[in-house]
Design an enzyme around this catalytic site. Sequence first.
Site, PDB file in Angstrom:
ATOM      1  CE1 TYR A  44     -16.717  13.983 -13.554  1.00  0.00           C
ATOM      2  CE2 TYR A  44     -16.008  13.448 -11.388  1.00  0.00           C
ATOM      3  CZ  TYR A  44     -16.516  13.183 -12.535  1.00  0.00           C
ATOM      4  OH  TYR A  44     -16.563  11.659 -12.804  1.00  0.00           O
ATOM      5  CG  ASP A  69     -10.700  18.072 -11.894  1.00  0.00           C
ATOM      6  OD1 ASP A  69      -9.876  17.920 -12.691  1.00  0.00           O
ATOM      7  OD2 ASP A  69     -11.839  17.659 -11.623  1.00  0.00           O
ATOM      8  CE  LYS A  92     -12.505  11.033 -17.312  1.00  0.00           C
ATOM      9  NZ  LYS A  92     -13.183  12.281 -16.303  1.00  0.00           N
ATOM     10  NE  ARG A  98      -2.670   1.126   3.342  1.00  0.00           N
ATOM     11  CZ  ARG A  98      -2.431   0.089   4.312  1.00  0.00           C
ATOM     12  NH1 ARG A  98      -3.189  -1.037   4.464  1.00  0.00           N
ATOM     13  NH2 ARG A  98      -1.831   0.516   5.447  1.00  0.00           N
TER      14      ARG A  98
HETATM   15  C1  PLP Z   1     -13.739  12.031 -14.946  1.00  0.00           C
HETATM   16  C2  PLP Z   1     -13.352  13.387 -14.133  1.00  0.00           C
HETATM   17  C3  PLP Z   1     -13.155  13.073 -12.722  1.00  0.00           C
HETATM   18  C4  PLP Z   1     -13.338  11.699 -12.252  1.00  0.00           C
HETATM   19  O1  PLP Z   1     -12.363  10.721 -12.558  1.00  0.00           O
HETATM   20  P1  PLP Z   1     -12.663   9.316 -12.583  1.00  0.00           P
HETATM   21  O2  PLP Z   1     -11.367   8.650 -12.542  1.00  0.00           O
HETATM   22  O3  PLP Z   1     -13.758   8.859 -13.594  1.00  0.00           O
HETATM   23  O4  PLP Z   1     -13.073   8.971 -11.018  1.00  0.00           O
HETATM   24  C5  PLP Z   1     -12.862  14.283 -12.032  1.00  0.00           C
HETATM   25  N1  PLP Z   1     -12.530  15.475 -12.748  1.00  0.00           N
HETATM   26  C6  PLP Z   1     -12.747  15.538 -14.133  1.00  0.00           C
HETATM   27  C7  PLP Z   1     -12.655  16.942 -14.402  1.00  0.00           C
HETATM   28  C8  PLP Z   1     -13.470  14.588 -14.850  1.00  0.00           C
HETATM   29  O5  PLP Z   1     -13.464  14.960 -16.044  1.00  0.00           O
END
Ligand code: PLP
Length: 391
Positions: A110, A182, A207, A57
């Site tokens: 988000y 973010d 992403k 971990r």
């Molecule tokens: C998809 C997304 C997330 C979350 O990511 P996951 O891996 O799907 O949990 C957070 N912020 C933004 C802007 C996103 O597009």
Amino acid sequence: MKDDTKIVTAGRDPESNHGIVNPPVYHASTVLHPTLADWDASRETRARGERGIFYGRWGTPTTFALEDAVSAIEGGHRCMLYSSGLGAIAGALLAFLKAGDHVLMTDSVYGPARAFCNNVLSRYGVTTTFYDPLLGADVAELLRPETRIVYTEAPGSQTFEMQDIPAIAEVAHRHGAVVMMDNTWASPLYFKPFEHGVDVSIQAGTKYIVGHSDVMIGTATATREAWPQLEETSRQLGQAAGPDDVYLAQRGLRTLGVRLERHWQTGLKLAEWMLAQAEVECVMHPALPDDPGHALWQRDFLGASGLFGVTLTPRPREAVAALIDSLSLFGLGASWGGFESLVLASSPNTMRDARPWPYEGPTLRFHAGLEDPDDLIEDLEHGFAQLRKAS
Ligand SMILES: *Cc1c(COP(=O)(O)O)cnc(C)c1O
């Protein structure tokens, strides 16, 4: 070193791995220690906040390779990995909050992050105010003595408002609050959060870093000052990412530069095509010269990714279905950042507190993939013909 070189070299050390180009994938829970003295020493290393190989971990050379690469490119001190982007958001927020605290969160955030504040943080005595993403230094008026975090996302991944991050960060820091961002839309390549006052930068690695729609992973990178607190709580929450997913994320990262450039160009081409359609009321893409966020994008960002939005003039849901269902190159599905194009019908009007959504018509979000842009436009022409027929 320039970014394109960094994404190839950061976090890799072939010399210590038999000359093999990529880091090994260690599957580990137990790590054996040869002696009790060694075990005690490793506990001391961990207590000092230093990295070591103690237990799965706590990370392995596989984990460290991705952490080091992301923090080198994003420009932070160190990076923590999570099992998803939302895991990184939740972990980062919890690391800095206690009962009685207040969070200022952008209204363009988000959706699941909004739900985390409203449904989880609220149960632990933390209140959240959603603020107008277009407020720059004026967020000062919303700061309370107990405001601990000012959270940003630019551009918003549904509605694409740009934020004046340096202005917000200056006000927040004067107040003693932590600035989170973010940074998924721009990726670690096209926005440098730590040069603009951010303390903790979050990536949904799912992403663009992964880039192939096959892994869930999240990262949070912090300044030297914010790192100990981010790490301590994240570890106590039991956060860890799986070795194969970590490996695929570092593999994706190596080609991020060339992929993003193509996503950017194709996305802009599609956005410009959208501008010329009579059914389109507004195109939301900060790299377009007429976008309200264009000046901020030009000032602070190094590029654009392939994700943008459009609102259509009001029309029934069936007409939108006719458009979406007739597209053959744009898949309908959540997420983005992979090699393939996507479309999603979003409902920003249901996710607003501070800044009412001004459009009545349907909102669509497009992700420009790596296909030939002319093929994508042909697909859209066909889809818009179906939209017209059904309207
Ligand atoms: C998809 C997304 C997330 C979350 O990511 P996951 O891996 O799907 O949990 C957070 N912020 C933004 C802007 C996103 O597009």
